[in-house]
Write an enzyme that holds these catalytic residues in place. Structure first.
Site, mmCIF file in Angstrom:
data_model
loop_
_atom_site.group_PDB
_atom_site.id
_atom_site.type_symbol
_atom_site.label_atom_id
_atom_site.label_comp_id
_atom_site.label_asym_id
_atom_site.label_seq_id
_atom_site.Cartn_x
_atom_site.Cartn_y
_atom_site.Cartn_z
ATOM 1 N N GLY A 31 25.927 27.661 -1.495
ATOM 2 C CA GLY A 31 26.336 27.022 -2.352
ATOM 3 C C GLY A 31 26.538 27.460 -3.788
ATOM 4 O O GLY A 31 26.734 28.433 -3.905
ATOM 5 N N ALA A 35 35.430 30.735 -7.244
ATOM 6 C CA ALA A 35 36.633 30.950 -6.790
ATOM 7 C C ALA A 35 36.478 32.209 -5.551
ATOM 8 O O ALA A 35 37.022 32.306 -4.680
ATOM 9 C CB ALA A 35 37.467 31.597 -7.733
ATOM 10 N N GLY A 36 35.356 33.022 -5.704
ATOM 11 C CA GLY A 36 35.037 33.907 -4.760
ATOM 12 C C GLY A 36 34.583 33.403 -3.412
ATOM 13 O O GLY A 36 35.303 33.860 -2.300
ATOM 14 N N HIS A 37 33.979 32.093 -3.220
ATOM 15 C CA HIS A 37 33.536 31.645 -2.100
ATOM 16 C C HIS A 37 35.122 30.990 -1.592
ATOM 17 O O HIS A 37 35.402 30.913 -0.220
ATOM 18 C CB HIS A 37 32.847 30.540 -2.036
ATOM 19 C CG HIS A 37 31.280 30.887 -2.526
ATOM 20 N ND1 HIS A 37 30.618 30.718 -4.147
ATOM 21 C CD2 HIS A 37 30.215 31.699 -1.822
ATOM 22 C CE1 HIS A 37 29.553 31.172 -3.970
ATOM 23 N NE2 HIS A 37 29.338 31.787 -2.703
#
Ligand code: PAF
Length: 281
Positions: A31, A35-37
């Site tokens: 969680g 932006a990476g996720h």
């Protein structure tokens, strides 16, 4: 997007998709999505027809003095972002679902060698917790493909070894590190940094680039590593390691080995521990 917390609903949804012949992708996360996720969700979408994202702050991968209790839990914002990025199903199990006997009595998977070095050496038990929870998530979701971020490069190698040794029929895909404009790798832990620490933090990536240049210029691995540690300390970090390793298995390269290598660093700014890495070729 549907949000489910229980196994029965999760399995019913995934099985219904599979019956239709759809490929299912999983992006496991803890969680506090950034932006990476979201880039991993987009990558999963390229490899699958339906995308499941799990959000679970996994207690077994945190050491006793680490940030488990204060790890940012931002499910409402995460859900909004996941809808925008066209996630189909959000799986939010609780601790009991993941660890029916309680985390302290849980089965533990140890991935030797690749899981024992670097992060494994500095955070004892960390990769046991990661391997265990990833094995559970893969068993629960049963995806065709699972996507992990390259910022946690060692984790991706641990997961690949886990999947190979357990002969799991899931394809593992790795998405590139996503960086802020000044080079700092995106991480949920960046939010712990105060403004002075945030200003110093890009030195982690700058040091990795410096390590790559120095190595390519022909400097010896040990000299590059030592100088990188000193460089980090001068920039205000307390460094755990600055290492040149084989990207494949994180082993120490032979003196004449010059390809398939990468630099990996872990260092603290105040209480905040950051990691990053850079491939040499
Ligand atoms: O990379 C992470 O966020 C975690 O280590 C993972 C893979 C979700 C397991 O808890």
């Amino acid at each position: 997007m549907r949000t489910v917390a229980d196994l029965r609903s999760l399995r019913a949804a995934v099985q219904a998709w599979k019956k239709e012949g759809l490929r299912v992708g999983l992006v496991p996360t803890m969680g506090n999505l950034h932006a990476g996720h979201f880039s991993l969700v987009e990558l999963a979408r390229k490899h699958a027809d339906r995308v499941v994202v799990s959000v679970f702050v996994n207690p077994t991968q945190f050491g006793p003095d680490e940030d488990y209790t204060r790890y940012p839990r931002t499910l409402a914002e995460d859900s909004v972002g996941l809808v925008e990025h066209q996630c189909d199903l959000l799986f939010v199990p609780n601790v009991e679902t993941m660890y029916p006997a309680g985390p302290e009595h849980a089965l533990r998977i140890h991935v030797p060698e690749v899981g024992d070095t670097l992060e494994g050496a500095h955070r004892p038990g960390h990769f046991d917790g990661v391997a265990t929870v990833v094995a559970k998530l893969l068993s629960m979701v049963d995806p065709d493909v699972a996507v992990f971020g390259a910022k946690d490069w060692q984790q991706t190698r641990v997961v690949r070894r886990l999947v190979r040794e357990l002969a799991l029929s899931v394809e593992i895909t790795t998405g590139p590190v996503v960086r802020e404009a000044d080079g700092l790798a995106m991480s949920s832990r960046n939010r712990y940094l105060d403004s002075a620490q945030r200003a110093r933090a890009p030195q982690l990536h700058a040091t990795l680039e410096w390590m790559r240049e120095s190595f390519i210029e022909g400097h010896a691995r040990v000299a590059v590593e030592g100088a990188a540690m000193r460089r980090l300390e001068r920039a205000g970090f307390v460094a755990d390691y600055a290492a040149v390793r084989r990207a494949e298995d994180l082993g120490i390269p032979a003196d004449d080995e010059r390809t398939g290598l990468m630099a990996l660093v872990a260092a603290r700014l105040g209480e905040t521990r950051l990691i990053d890495n850079l491939a040499f070729d």
